[in-house]
Scaffold this active site. Structure first.
Site, PDB file in Angstrom:
ATOM      1  N   TYR A 218      16.878  32.575  23.065  1.00 46.85           N
ATOM      2  CA  TYR A 218      17.342  33.667  23.925  1.00 46.85           C
ATOM      3  C   TYR A 218      16.647  33.608  25.295  1.00 46.85           C
ATOM      4  O   TYR A 218      17.268  33.778  26.334  1.00 46.85           O
ATOM      5  CB  TYR A 218      17.039  34.993  23.228  1.00 46.85           C
ATOM      6  CG  TYR A 218      17.499  36.246  23.948  1.00 46.85           C
ATOM      7  CD1 TYR A 218      18.717  36.842  23.646  1.00 46.85           C
ATOM      8  CD2 TYR A 218      16.688  36.844  24.916  1.00 46.85           C
ATOM      9  CE1 TYR A 218      19.119  38.006  24.295  1.00 46.85           C
ATOM     10  CE2 TYR A 218      17.093  38.010  25.568  1.00 46.85           C
ATOM     11  CZ  TYR A 218      18.311  38.578  25.258  1.00 46.85           C
ATOM     12  OH  TYR A 218      18.709  39.726  25.902  1.00 46.85           O
TER      13      TYR A 218
ATOM     14  N   PHE B 159      24.977  49.373  21.660  1.00 48.25           N
ATOM     15  CA  PHE B 159      24.886  47.998  21.150  1.00 48.25           C
ATOM     16  C   PHE B 159      24.312  47.081  22.232  1.00 48.25           C
ATOM     17  O   PHE B 159      23.387  46.319  21.995  1.00 48.25           O
ATOM     18  CB  PHE B 159      26.273  47.496  20.711  1.00 48.25           C
ATOM     19  CG  PHE B 159      26.207  46.160  20.031  1.00 48.25           C
ATOM     20  CD1 PHE B 159      26.074  46.065  18.644  1.00 48.25           C
ATOM     21  CD2 PHE B 159      26.237  44.986  20.776  1.00 48.25           C
ATOM     22  CE1 PHE B 159      25.979  44.828  18.022  1.00 48.25           C
ATOM     23  CE2 PHE B 159      26.126  43.744  20.156  1.00 48.25           C
ATOM     24  CZ  PHE B 159      26.005  43.664  18.780  1.00 48.25           C
TER      25      PHE B 159
ATOM     26  N   LYS C  63      30.751  33.484  12.618  1.00 49.84           N
ATOM     27  CA  LYS C  63      29.377  33.974  12.799  1.00 49.84           C
ATOM     28  C   LYS C  63      28.739  34.222  11.436  1.00 49.84           C
ATOM     29  O   LYS C  63      29.400  34.697  10.515  1.00 49.84           O
ATOM     30  CB  LYS C  63      29.435  35.286  13.583  1.00 49.84           C
ATOM     31  CG  LYS C  63      28.212  36.170  13.453  1.00 49.84           C
ATOM     32  CD  LYS C  63      28.435  37.501  14.156  1.00 49.84           C
ATOM     33  CE  LYS C  63      27.421  38.540  13.749  1.00 49.84           C
ATOM     34  NZ  LYS C  63      27.673  39.859  14.362  1.00 49.84           N
TER      35      LYS C  63
ATOM     36  N   ARG D 157      22.070  47.104  24.716  1.00 50.88           N
ATOM     37  CA  ARG D 157      20.998  48.051  25.017  1.00 50.88           C
ATOM     38  C   ARG D 157      20.309  47.731  26.337  1.00 50.88           C
ATOM     39  O   ARG D 157      20.464  48.434  27.318  1.00 50.88           O
ATOM     40  CB  ARG D 157      20.004  48.050  23.845  1.00 50.88           C
ATOM     41  CG  ARG D 157      19.041  49.215  23.785  1.00 50.88           C
ATOM     42  CD  ARG D 157      18.056  48.991  22.644  1.00 50.88           C
ATOM     43  NE  ARG D 157      17.333  47.741  22.799  1.00 50.88           N
ATOM     44  CZ  ARG D 157      16.164  47.602  23.423  1.00 50.88           C
ATOM     45  NH1 ARG D 157      15.559  48.655  23.931  1.00 50.88           N
ATOM     46  NH2 ARG D 157      15.579  46.411  23.523  1.00 50.88           N
ATOM     47  N   LYS D 158      19.533  46.647  26.395  1.00 48.02           N
ATOM     48  CA  LYS D 158      18.799  46.298  27.633  1.00 48.02           C
ATOM     49  C   LYS D 158      19.014  44.841  28.036  1.00 48.02           C
ATOM     50  O   LYS D 158      19.018  44.522  29.212  1.00 48.02           O
ATOM     51  CB  LYS D 158      17.302  46.527  27.442  1.00 48.02           C
ATOM     52  CG  LYS D 158      16.831  47.924  27.742  1.00 48.02           C
ATOM     53  CD  LYS D 158      15.328  47.913  27.965  1.00 48.02           C
ATOM     54  CE  LYS D 158      14.820  49.286  28.323  1.00 48.02           C
ATOM     55  NZ  LYS D 158      13.337  49.313  28.359  1.00 48.02           N
ATOM     56  N   GLY D 159      19.065  43.962  27.045  1.00 48.03           N
ATOM     57  CA  GLY D 159      19.296  42.545  27.329  1.00 48.03           C
ATOM     58  C   GLY D 159      18.188  41.902  28.145  1.00 48.03           C
ATOM     59  O   GLY D 159      18.464  41.106  29.050  1.00 48.03           O
TER      60      GLY D 159
ATOM     61  N   SER E 149      27.247  37.547  31.733  1.00 51.27           N
ATOM     62  CA  SER E 149      26.038  38.255  32.160  1.00 51.27           C
ATOM     63  C   SER E 149      25.966  39.565  31.378  1.00 51.27           C
ATOM     64  O   SER E 149      26.989  40.079  30.891  1.00 51.27           O
ATOM     65  CB  SER E 149      26.078  38.535  33.660  1.00 51.27           C
ATOM     66  OG  SER E 149      27.087  39.490  33.925  1.00 51.27           O
ATOM     67  N   PHE E 150      24.778  40.105  31.264  1.00 46.46           N
ATOM     68  CA  PHE E 150      24.597  41.324  30.475  1.00 46.46           C
ATOM     69  C   PHE E 150      25.522  42.437  30.960  1.00 46.46           C
ATOM     70  O   PHE E 150      26.224  43.079  30.163  1.00 46.46           O
ATOM     71  CB  PHE E 150      23.125  41.765  30.538  1.00 46.46           C
ATOM     72  CG  PHE E 150      22.866  43.016  29.755  1.00 46.46           C
ATOM     73  CD1 PHE E 150      22.798  42.985  28.377  1.00 46.46           C
ATOM     74  CD2 PHE E 150      22.716  44.231  30.403  1.00 46.46           C
ATOM     75  CE1 PHE E 150      22.574  44.141  27.641  1.00 46.46           C
ATOM     76  CE2 PHE E 150      22.488  45.391  29.682  1.00 46.46           C
ATOM     77  CZ  PHE E 150      22.421  45.343  28.295  1.00 46.46           C
TER      78      PHE E 150
ATOM     79  N   HIS F  39      24.670  35.452   9.716  1.00 44.55           N
ATOM     80  CA  HIS F  39      23.234  35.675   9.844  1.00 44.55           C
ATOM     81  C   HIS F  39      22.504  35.126   8.619  1.00 44.55           C
ATOM     82  O   HIS F  39      21.321  35.387   8.427  1.00 44.55           O
ATOM     83  CB  HIS F  39      22.926  37.174   9.950  1.00 44.55           C
ATOM     84  CG  HIS F  39      23.436  37.818  11.203  1.00 44.55           C
ATOM     85  ND1 HIS F  39      23.457  37.185  12.405  1.00 44.55           N
ATOM     86  CD2 HIS F  39      23.915  39.065  11.429  1.00 44.55           C
ATOM     87  CE1 HIS F  39      23.946  38.004  13.328  1.00 44.55           C
ATOM     88  NE2 HIS F  39      24.234  39.148  12.753  1.00 44.55           N
TER      89      HIS F  39
END
Ligand code: A3P
Length: 271
Positions: free
Chosen positions: A169, A231, A82, A233-235, A204-205, A84
Site C-alpha cells: 500500500y 468506507f 477478490k 475513510r482517510k486513505g 486517486s483517493f 481475503h
C-alpha cells in the site's frame, strides 16, 4: 491486503487478495485492475459496483451484498476475483490453473487502525470493543480472517515460487504510476503511458471516494452504517500516529519484532 489471480484468463481470471479481512487497499487494487483491463475507460468501469464487477470469493452476507460464488458462476473469462483468504485456504484450482495473483499488503499499524474503524461501521462484524483491547486482539490474530502476521508472511514466503505479485500500500501511495505499471506488466497487458496517467487520476483517493461505483455507498444499513465511519475513510500512510499512544506503540513494536523475525518484508510505517 488483497489478492487477484488469473489462469491465462480462461478459468478464474485474476484473483485479488489482501491480508486479513479488509482495509489494505483491496478496493483500490480492484479499481486499478478493472481500468487496466478496459484501457482506462472510466464509464465502462462504472457499469456496476465493485462487488459485482469483481466478486468476493468467500462472501456470503445479507442483501444487498451479492454472494461471491453465485456471481463467479455467471461470469465469463477473464474473471477477476477478490479474496481475503490466507494462502493455505485459497482453492487449489487457482494454483493448478496458474491464475495470476496480486497480493496487496499494508503496514500493520495502519491496517489495524483502518480495520478498527471498519469494524465500528460494519454491523455484520463483531463489535470492535475498546481501542486498547482491539490492539491486543489484532496481535493475537483474533479478528476476522485470522492473524495479520501469518497472512502477510504466508503469501510472502511463497510469492516467488507461485508467481504472486506482492505489492505494498505504501509503495502505491508513494508512486502509483510505477506500481500500476508493475501490475500492467504482471497481467501481460499493454496500455499507453497516457492511459496509466489517467488510471492514476481515476484511482486517486478523492476520485474513488466520490465514485458511487467504488465507494461502497451502495451498501447501506443494516450492513454498513457509514454515519459512524465511511468506507473510504482517510486513505493515508501513517494515520496510526493519531491512534496509538507511545506506550501502545512500543508494546506493539516489541511484539511485532518477535512475530515478524522470520521474514524481511519491506513494510514502511511512514513515507
Ligand atoms: P483507511 O481506512 O485508512 O482510509 P480495503 O479496500 O482493502 O477494504 O481497504 C480500505 C482502505 O483502503 C481504507 O483505508 C480506504 O480509505 C483505503 N483506500 C481505498 N481506496 C483508496 C485509494 N484510491 N487511495 C488510497 N487509499 C484507498
Amino acid at each position: 491486503n488483497g489478492v487477484a489471480v488469473s489462469i491465462s484468463f480462461t478459468v478464474y481470471g485474476i484473483c485479488l487478495c489482501r491480508a486479513r479481512t479488509a482495509r489494505t487497499g483491496t478496493t483500490w487494487t480492484q479499481e486499478i485492475v478493472d481500468l487496466l483491463l478496459h484501457n482506462g475507460d472510466a464509464e465502462v468501469c462504472k457499469r456496476a459496483p465493485t462487488a459485482v464487477r469483481i466478486p468476493f470469493l468467500e462472501i456470503c452476507a445479507p442483501p444487498p451484498i451479492p454472494s461471491g460464488l453465485d456471481l463467479i458462476e455467471q461470469m465469463k473469462p477473464p474473471r477477476v476475483i477478490k479474496t481475503h483468504l490466507p494462502i493455505q485456504l485459497v482453492p487449489k484450482g487457482f494454483w493448478e490453473n496458474k491464475c495470476k495473483v496480486i497480493y496487496m499488503a499494508r503496514n500493520a499499524k495502519d491496517n489495524l487502525v483502518s480495520y478498527f474503524h471498519f469494524d465500528r461501521m460494519n454491523l455484520t462484524q463483531p463489535e470492535p470493543g475498546p481501542w486498547d483491547g482491539y490492539i491486543h486482539k489484532f496481535m493475537k490474530g483474533q479478528l476476522g480472517w485470522g492473524s495479520w502476521y501469518d497472512h502477510v508472511k504466508g503469501y510472502w514466503k511463497e510469492h516467488k515460487e507461485r508467481n504472486i505479485l506482492y505489492i505494498l500500500y505504501e509503495d502505491m501511495k508513494e508512486n502509483p504510476f510505477r506500481e500500476i505499471k508493475r501490475i500492467m506488466h504482471y497481467l501481460d497487458l499493454s496500455v499507453s503511458e497516457d492511459v496509466i496517467k489517467r488510471i492514476v487520476q481515476l484511482t486517486s483517493f478523492q476520485v474513488m471516494k466520490d465514485n458511487p461505483m467504488a465507494n461502497y455507498s451502495y451498501i447501506p444499513k443494516p450492513v454498513f452504517d457509514q454515519s459512524i465511519s465511511v468506507f473510504m475513510r482517510k486513505g493515508e500512510v501513517g494515520d496510526w500516529v493519531n491512534h496509538f499512544t507511545s506506550a501502545q506503540s512500543q508494546m506493539f513494536d516489541e511484539d511485532y519484532a518477535n512475530q515478524m523475525k522470520d521474514v524481511d518484508i519491506p513494510f514502511r510505517f511512514s513515507i
